[in-house]
Design a protein around this motif. Sequence first.
Motif, PDB file in Angstrom:
ATOM      1  N   GLY A 159     -42.121 -27.957  13.344  1.00 17.29           N
ATOM      2  CA  GLY A 159     -40.695 -27.730  13.275  1.00 17.29           C
ATOM      3  C   GLY A 159     -39.957 -28.279  14.478  1.00 17.29           C
ATOM      4  O   GLY A 159     -40.478 -29.109  15.239  1.00 17.29           O
ATOM      5  N   ILE A 160     -38.742 -27.783  14.675  1.00 17.68           N
ATOM      6  CA  ILE A 160     -37.867 -28.213  15.767  1.00 17.68           C
ATOM      7  C   ILE A 160     -37.955 -27.158  16.870  1.00 17.68           C
ATOM      8  O   ILE A 160     -37.567 -26.002  16.670  1.00 17.68           O
ATOM      9  N   HIS A 161     -38.488 -27.539  18.010  1.00 15.33           N
ATOM     10  CA  HIS A 161     -38.696 -26.618  19.127  1.00 15.33           C
ATOM     11  C   HIS A 161     -37.487 -26.672  20.058  1.00 15.33           C
ATOM     12  O   HIS A 161     -37.047 -27.749  20.463  1.00 15.33           O
ATOM     13  N   LEU A 162     -36.979 -25.497  20.428  1.00 11.66           N
ATOM     14  CA  LEU A 162     -35.843 -25.393  21.339  1.00 11.66           C
ATOM     15  C   LEU A 162     -36.278 -24.703  22.621  1.00 11.66           C
ATOM     16  O   LEU A 162     -37.095 -23.768  22.602  1.00 11.66           O
ATOM     17  N   PHE A 163     -35.736 -25.186  23.738  1.00  8.77           N
ATOM     18  CA  PHE A 163     -35.994 -24.597  25.046  1.00  8.77           C
ATOM     19  C   PHE A 163     -34.648 -24.366  25.722  1.00  8.77           C
ATOM     20  O   PHE A 163     -33.759 -25.222  25.655  1.00  8.77           O
ATOM     21  N   ARG A 164     -34.507 -23.225  26.368  1.00 11.18           N
ATOM     22  CA  ARG A 164     -33.265 -22.930  27.085  1.00 11.18           C
ATOM     23  C   ARG A 164     -33.574 -22.435  28.485  1.00 11.18           C
ATOM     24  O   ARG A 164     -34.667 -21.909  28.762  1.00 11.18           O
ATOM     25  N   ARG A 165     -32.569 -22.607  29.349  1.00 15.22           N
ATOM     26  CA  ARG A 165     -32.746 -22.221  30.748  1.00 15.22           C
ATOM     27  C   ARG A 165     -32.381 -20.748  30.930  1.00 15.22           C
ATOM     28  O   ARG A 165     -31.271 -20.322  30.574  1.00 15.22           O
ATOM     29  N   ILE A 166     -33.309 -19.987  31.465  1.00 15.90           N
ATOM     30  CA  ILE A 166     -33.076 -18.588  31.808  1.00 15.90           C
ATOM     31  C   ILE A 166     -33.398 -18.414  33.287  1.00 15.90           C
ATOM     32  O   ILE A 166     -34.538 -18.661  33.722  1.00 15.90           O
ATOM     33  N   ASP A 167     -32.396 -18.003  34.045  1.00 12.69           N
ATOM     34  CA  ASP A 167     -32.533 -17.873  35.505  1.00 12.69           C
ATOM     35  C   ASP A 167     -32.980 -19.208  36.095  1.00 12.69           C
ATOM     36  O   ASP A 167     -32.242 -20.166  36.079  1.00 12.69           O
ATOM     37  N   LYS A 168     -34.212 -19.286  36.572  1.00 14.37           N
ATOM     38  CA  LYS A 168     -34.653 -20.476  37.279  1.00 14.37           C
ATOM     39  C   LYS A 168     -35.719 -21.262  36.540  1.00 14.37           C
ATOM     40  O   LYS A 168     -36.499 -22.001  37.158  1.00 14.37           O
ATOM     41  N   ALA A 169     -35.770 -21.137  35.225  1.00 16.17           N
ATOM     42  CA  ALA A 169     -36.802 -21.865  34.485  1.00 16.17           C
ATOM     43  C   ALA A 169     -36.353 -22.085  33.045  1.00 16.17           C
ATOM     44  O   ALA A 169     -35.589 -21.289  32.482  1.00 16.17           O
ATOM     45  N   TYR A 170     -36.828 -23.189  32.474  1.00 10.59           N
ATOM     46  CA  TYR A 170     -36.675 -23.425  31.041  1.00 10.59           C
ATOM     47  C   TYR A 170     -37.846 -22.745  30.343  1.00 10.59           C
ATOM     48  O   TYR A 170     -39.004 -22.850  30.770  1.00 10.59           O
ATOM     49  N   VAL A 171     -37.546 -22.051  29.249  1.00 13.65           N
ATOM     50  CA  VAL A 171     -38.565 -21.351  28.480  1.00 13.65           C
ATOM     51  C   VAL A 171     -38.377 -21.662  27.006  1.00 13.65           C
ATOM     52  O   VAL A 171     -37.300 -22.074  26.561  1.00 13.65           O
ATOM     53  N   ALA A 172     -39.446 -21.468  26.242  1.00 13.34           N
ATOM     54  CA  ALA A 172     -39.366 -21.669  24.799  1.00 13.34           C
ATOM     55  C   ALA A 172     -38.353 -20.705  24.201  1.00 13.34           C
ATOM     56  O   ALA A 172     -38.323 -19.522  24.544  1.00 13.34           O
ATOM     57  N   ALA A 173     -37.519 -21.212  23.312  1.00 12.12           N
ATOM     58  CA  ALA A 173     -36.431 -20.411  22.747  1.00 12.12           C
ATOM     59  C   ALA A 173     -36.364 -20.546  21.234  1.00 12.12           C
ATOM     60  O   ALA A 173     -35.279 -20.568  20.652  1.00 12.12           O
ATOM     61  N   GLY A 174     -37.510 -20.648  20.587  1.00  9.06           N
ATOM     62  CA  GLY A 174     -37.521 -20.643  19.137  1.00  9.06           C
ATOM     63  C   GLY A 174     -38.010 -21.938  18.525  1.00  9.06           C
ATOM     64  O   GLY A 174     -37.908 -23.018  19.134  1.00  9.06           O
ATOM     65  N   VAL A 175     -38.576 -21.806  17.343  1.00  8.15           N
ATOM     66  CA  VAL A 175     -39.016 -22.951  16.547  1.00  8.15           C
ATOM     67  C   VAL A 175     -38.319 -22.848  15.192  1.00  8.15           C
ATOM     68  O   VAL A 175     -38.464 -21.844  14.488  1.00  8.15           O
ATOM     69  N   ILE A 176     -37.563 -23.858  14.851  1.00  4.64           N
ATOM     70  CA  ILE A 176     -36.834 -23.887  13.588  1.00  4.64           C
ATOM     71  C   ILE A 176     -37.647 -24.715  12.606  1.00  4.64           C
ATOM     72  O   ILE A 176     -37.883 -25.916  12.835  1.00  4.64           O
ATOM     73  N   ASP A 177     -38.102 -24.075  11.534  1.00  6.96           N
ATOM     74  CA  ASP A 177     -38.880 -24.844  10.557  1.00  6.96           C
ATOM     75  C   ASP A 177     -37.934 -25.697   9.729  1.00  6.96           C
ATOM     76  O   ASP A 177     -36.716 -25.537   9.741  1.00  6.96           O
ATOM     77  N   PHE A 178     -38.489 -26.630   9.003  1.00  4.28           N
ATOM     78  CA  PHE A 178     -37.675 -27.550   8.216  1.00  4.28           C
ATOM     79  C   PHE A 178     -38.352 -27.817   6.881  1.00  4.28           C
ATOM     80  O   PHE A 178     -39.583 -27.796   6.782  1.00  4.28           O
ATOM     81  N   PRO A 179     -37.561 -28.043   5.853  1.00 10.07           N
ATOM     82  CA  PRO A 179     -38.149 -28.378   4.553  1.00 10.07           C
ATOM     83  C   PRO A 179     -38.468 -29.860   4.490  1.00 10.07           C
ATOM     84  O   PRO A 179     -37.619 -30.710   4.733  1.00 10.07           O
ATOM     85  N   SER A 180     -39.688 -30.195   4.191  1.00 11.85           N
ATOM     86  CA  SER A 180     -40.065 -31.598   4.081  1.00 11.85           C
ATOM     87  C   SER A 180     -41.324 -31.708   3.243  1.00 11.85           C
ATOM     88  O   SER A 180     -42.195 -30.840   3.293  1.00 11.85           O
ATOM     89  N   ASN A 181     -41.399 -32.745   2.464  1.00 15.74           N
ATOM     90  CA  ASN A 181     -42.586 -32.995   1.646  1.00 15.74           C
ATOM     91  C   ASN A 181     -43.563 -33.882   2.405  1.00 15.74           C
ATOM     92  O   ASN A 181     -43.162 -34.818   3.096  1.00 15.74           O
ATOM     93  N   ILE A 182     -44.837 -33.597   2.248  1.00 17.34           N
ATOM     94  CA  ILE A 182     -45.875 -34.468   2.788  1.00 17.34           C
ATOM     95  C   ILE A 182     -46.237 -35.485   1.716  1.00 17.34           C
ATOM     96  O   ILE A 182     -46.537 -35.120   0.578  1.00 17.34           O
ATOM     97  N   SER A 183     -46.164 -36.752   2.072  1.00 15.74           N
ATOM     98  CA  SER A 183     -46.470 -37.809   1.106  1.00 15.74           C
ATOM     99  C   SER A 183     -47.615 -38.658   1.636  1.00 15.74           C
ATOM    100  O   SER A 183     -47.953 -38.628   2.825  1.00 15.74           O
ATOM    101  N   ILE A 184     -48.218 -39.398   0.751  1.00 16.71           N
ATOM    102  CA  ILE A 184     -49.322 -40.281   1.115  1.00 16.71           C
ATOM    103  C   ILE A 184     -48.764 -41.596   1.628  1.00 16.71           C
ATOM    104  O   ILE A 184     -47.971 -42.257   0.946  1.00 16.71           O
ATOM    105  N   GLY A 185     -49.150 -41.965   2.820  1.00 14.19           N
ATOM    106  CA  GLY A 185     -48.698 -43.226   3.373  1.00 14.19           C
ATOM    107  C   GLY A 185     -49.601 -44.374   2.985  1.00 14.19           C
ATOM    108  O   GLY A 185     -50.702 -44.182   2.460  1.00 14.19           O
TER     109      GLY A 185
END
Length: 498
Positions: A159-185
Motif C-alpha cells: 500500500g501507500i506508506h505515510l510518515f509524519r514528524r512527531i517531536d524530533k523524529a519521523y515515524v510511521a503514520a499509517g498504511v493506506i491500502d489500494f485496490p489493484s488487480n495483479i496481472s501476468i506480465g
Amino acid sequence: MLILTVLLTLGQIHFDDAPLPGVVIGNVTPFTGSVSTNYLQADINQDGETDLLLPDSLLLQRNGAFDTSAPIPFPPVSPGTDVDTFDGALFYKSPNQLSIFRFSEGAWVLSWQQTLDWPEEQSSFLPMNGKSNSLFFRRFASDIDGDGTPELVATDHRGIHLFRRIDKAYVAAGVIDFPSNISIGRSAPRPIWPEDQRRVAFPEQQMSFRFVIERGAIQTVAIRERRNDANRYGIQQRTLTLGDTGVFEAGAPRSVISEPLPSHLRPCRLNDDDVLDYAGGRWLRSESGPIPTPLFELWATLDGGRTFYIQRAAAYTQFRPHCSFVDFDGDGDMDMVMESAEWPRGSLREQLNKFLTDATVRHIIKIYQLDGGVYSRDPAIELAVEIDLGSPPMRPGIMLSRYEAGTIFNITGDLNGDHFRDLLVRTGPETLAIFIADGWAGFRNRPQWTDSVARSSDVLVADLNGDGLSDLYVNTRSDVTEDMPAPGLVRYARLEQP
C-alpha cells in the motif's frame, strides 16, 4: 556571470540570453500541457528567487538569471538515494536513513538525520541524461495535513506508506491500502539450447495504479478489467483523517467502476469537478481520396464515458501532435488543441508533385474552449502557418523529422504573463516566430516576433527562473556525449522595456 543581452522588442517583452548547459526539457505530457525535465526548482537560499537543482549541481538565481560560473555541488549521496525538496530544504531518502540539508551562508548544513526503515520500493530512475553519480529526483515530501511540516510518502505492494514528524523524529503514520488487480506480465523468451541453460521461469506478475493525495482525501485509479479494445477503470476516493494515535486513517471508500472505455483513452483531469475524465488519440486511415490519408482522432469525455468529444484532422505521414490539451486561458480547464496539415489535399498528381517538389506545408492549429463543462462545437481560435521544411519530403531532412515529431509548434508557454498561452513556431530550418495571444480573440496572422536559430538547435519552452514568464531554451544537438552536458542557451523573457 556573463549574460549576453539581446534586445528583441515584442511590445513590452525582450529576451536576455545567457549560457545554461545541462538542462534537459523533454516531451509535453499530452493531457496536462506540462513538460518533463531533468531539474527541480526551489528557493534553496531563501532569497525569494527560484533556484535550479540540476542532477549534478545547484545553480542559484540572481537578478532573474542563474549563475553558471559558480555551480554548487550537492552533499554526497549513497547508492539508491532519492532526493526531494520542501520549503527550501533538501531531503535525502536512502534505504534506511532520512537526511535533511539546508543551505546557509554558502554551504550545506545537515539539519536533520535519523534512521528510518522505508518499504522496499522499485529502484528510482535517473534524471533525463543523468549519470551514475547524479541525484535521483523523486517526489516523496508533501504536506498532507496542512500543518506546514511535510509528510513523507512511499509505496510498495502492501500500500501507500505515510510518515509524519512527531517531536524530533519521523515515524510511521499509517498504511493506506489500494485496490489493484495483479496481472501476468510479459516474460522474455528463455533459451532451450544449450541444455545446461534451460531454466523454469514462472510468469512475471505486475500490479499498477495511480494515486493522488489532495484536499484531505486520497484517490486511487487502477484498471479493473482489461480487454483487447477496451478497459474498465476502478476509481476509489477516501477521506484522510489523522486519528488520536497519530496515524492517518482512510474513511469509507466511495468507489466507481467505469463503463468499458476504448483502449486508447487514459484517465486524466480536464476540469475541476469530482468526475474523472478520460482522453486520448488514435490514428486512422481514410480511403476516400486517391491516396489513403492518415487521420488523427482526438477523444475526450468529461462524464466518465457517457458523452464523447471527438475531433478529427489530417495528419501528414507520421505527424504526432505536440500538445493535445492545454489550459489556454488559465482558468483551470484543459482546452482542446487540434493540429492538421493541408498537404494531403488535391488530386493524385497534385499530391505526388507536392511530395517530390514542394518544401512547404500549411499547418493549421485549432483550439476548442472548455467552458461550463462542455467543449465548444466549433474552434474558438484557428490559425494557419506556412512551414518551410527546407527540402521536399522526397529528400527528408531534420525539419521533416521535427514536423513529424510535433515539435514545430509549441503552445505550452505564457511569454508575457497574461495567463494566455502564446505560440512558438519553427517556421523554417533557421527561423523562429512567436504569436502572442490576444485572449480568446486569438492570434494575428503575422507573428509579433521573429529571429534566427541554428539549424541544428532545438528550441524548447519552460519557465526556468520561476518568474511567471516562459523562457526559451536553445539546445544544440551536436557535440553531446555521456560525459559532457549538452551545450545550452536560455533566453529569459522580460517584461520591462530595455
